[in-house]
Design a protein around this motif. Sequence first.
Motif, PDB file in Angstrom:
ATOM      1  N   PRO A 165      15.125  25.847  44.826  1.00  0.00           N
ATOM      2  CA  PRO A 165      16.302  25.267  45.849  1.00  0.00           C
ATOM      3  C   PRO A 165      16.639  24.086  45.070  1.00  0.00           C
ATOM      4  N   ILE A 166      18.029  23.682  45.183  1.00  0.00           N
ATOM      5  CA  ILE A 166      18.530  22.310  44.513  1.00  0.00           C
ATOM      6  C   ILE A 166      19.239  21.891  45.585  1.00  0.00           C
ATOM      7  N   LEU A 167      19.030  20.470  45.650  1.00  0.00           N
ATOM      8  CA  LEU A 167      19.663  19.408  46.526  1.00  0.00           C
ATOM      9  C   LEU A 167      20.333  18.438  45.559  1.00  0.00           C
ATOM     10  N   LEU A 168      21.746  18.305  45.842  1.00  0.00           N
ATOM     11  CA  LEU A 168      22.548  17.327  45.312  1.00  0.00           C
ATOM     12  C   LEU A 168      22.501  15.948  46.385  1.00  0.00           C
ATOM     13  N   VAL A 169      21.992  14.891  45.522  1.00  0.00           N
ATOM     14  CA  VAL A 169      22.094  13.651  46.322  1.00  0.00           C
ATOM     15  C   VAL A 169      23.236  12.764  45.455  1.00  0.00           C
ATOM     16  N   PHE A 204      32.371  22.913  44.251  1.00  0.00           N
ATOM     17  CA  PHE A 204      32.338  23.104  42.965  1.00  0.00           C
ATOM     18  C   PHE A 204      31.195  22.941  42.366  1.00  0.00           C
ATOM     19  N   THR A 205      30.185  22.815  43.033  1.00  0.00           N
ATOM     20  CA  THR A 205      28.685  22.934  42.349  1.00  0.00           C
ATOM     21  C   THR A 205      27.643  23.762  42.890  1.00  0.00           C
ATOM     22  N   ASP A 206      27.092  24.603  42.258  1.00  0.00           N
ATOM     23  CA  ASP A 206      26.181  25.619  42.771  1.00  0.00           C
ATOM     24  C   ASP A 206      24.807  24.840  43.083  1.00  0.00           C
ATOM     25  N   VAL A 207      24.828  24.244  44.305  1.00  0.00           N
ATOM     26  CA  VAL A 207      23.831  23.438  44.971  1.00  0.00           C
ATOM     27  C   VAL A 207      23.434  24.124  46.282  1.00  0.00           C
ATOM     28  N   ASP A 208      22.446  24.139  46.924  1.00  0.00           N
ATOM     29  CA  ASP A 208      21.993  24.219  48.237  1.00  0.00           C
ATOM     30  C   ASP A 208      22.472  23.560  49.395  1.00  0.00           C
ATOM     31  N   GLU A 209      22.648  22.083  49.091  1.00  0.00           N
ATOM     32  CA  GLU A 209      23.097  21.157  49.926  1.00  0.00           C
ATOM     33  C   GLU A 209      23.271  19.629  49.264  1.00  0.00           C
TER      34      GLU A 209
END
Length: 427
Positions: free
Chosen positions: A242-246, A268-273
């Motif tokens: 799982p990936i979180l973008l901060v 536009f990014t393949d992240v979960d949140e």
Amino acid sequence: MAAAPNLSRYKFFSTCVVVENPKFSPYHHRIDSRRRRLTKPHLQAQNNGTVISYGPRTELASSKKLWIRQRSFSEMEVEEEGEIEEEEEEGSLLSLSMKPDRNMALLDDYEMEEELGHTPPHTTTTHRSGYVAVVGMPNVGKSTLSNQMIGQKISIVTDKPQTTRHRILGICSTPHYQMILYDTPGVIEKKMHRLDTMMMKNVRDAAINADCVVVLVDACKTPAYIDEVLKEGLGDLHKRPPILLVMNKKDLIKPGEIAKKLEWYEKFTDVDEVIPVSAKYGHGVEDVKEWILSKLPFGPPYYPKDIVSEHPERFFVAEIVREKIFMQYRNEVPYSCQVNVLSYKTRPAAKDFIQVEVVVDKNSQKIILIGKEGKALKTLATAARLDIEDFLQKKVFLEVEVKVKENWRQDEGLLKYYGYGGHIRAM
């Protein structure tokens, strides 16, 4: 213990400065631990994540833990030299890649409660623990966020990019969870030295053990794809965690801009949140923690709950000196410096003796570090000594030496010896 590489082919130009506090303060007998662990009250961070004060002295590791050794100073004096060398060889290197077995790293009080027939406060059905890789481009605030989440200063922080070089392990624990953070170097697109390549390998290796990944971006900059960060940070993992973008530094932009950029990253990014934060002031950090906890598996802790890092004290002593170099000098000089602790002698009735070498590429860099009549080096050593004394809670005798080792950033043997190959020296 791994032998040091042959350095005879390098040209050495050295100077030495010794700095100590004239106000000597006697210190009671303390146990000599060659791989002391950092405990929770050891360091205390202010809410803004940048001003750090240091608290009570380091506690010592439990003798029940095989991976943390203790030895009294007097015992070391009378032991046979062969026995000391044998112990050094066995435990001199600390792996930054191996994941410890949960079953071998339960808390002392957890084990004691079980022996007494009581139910531990953190059972495997409710307790969560796991690893988190913190990745991103240089100067986006990875170390500041990691320090905030841990609640203490583990990684050095400066306003210059690419300050962090090692994969630094920080541990955030409560009775209900244990969050193990890997603060990683900033992702470099153009690798100029072998050092850069090895640092990027360490970034990828951090994701191998990760139960989830936190990717930081600078909210002040125009939104951009994070493909390069994911490529360097995750490598060729078959199963993506799982990936979180901060979005960090939200305190520097208007709320309306935050909403627009958040929407762009979500689309536009393949992240979960995506979560906007201000790591400097701690805003949004609890939201990041909650997301991470939702991704960590259930199970007992990997490490005792009272420690915040498995790295040895000498590692952090070297990092303190390197931080002062980044703060005092400009341009390329800080990036050309490698700091090594050559000797760390604990003396029960006197100041600890610490000998540090600062390695640079060129003689011209050495001249800048030393300064006219050695004044610049003395200023550096004094600033470092004060922070080291706060860190160790004891007066120290600090000796700083500058050496030239040409092209050290291109020498793989030297780089591994300096700890960039996934292992650091624990002794």
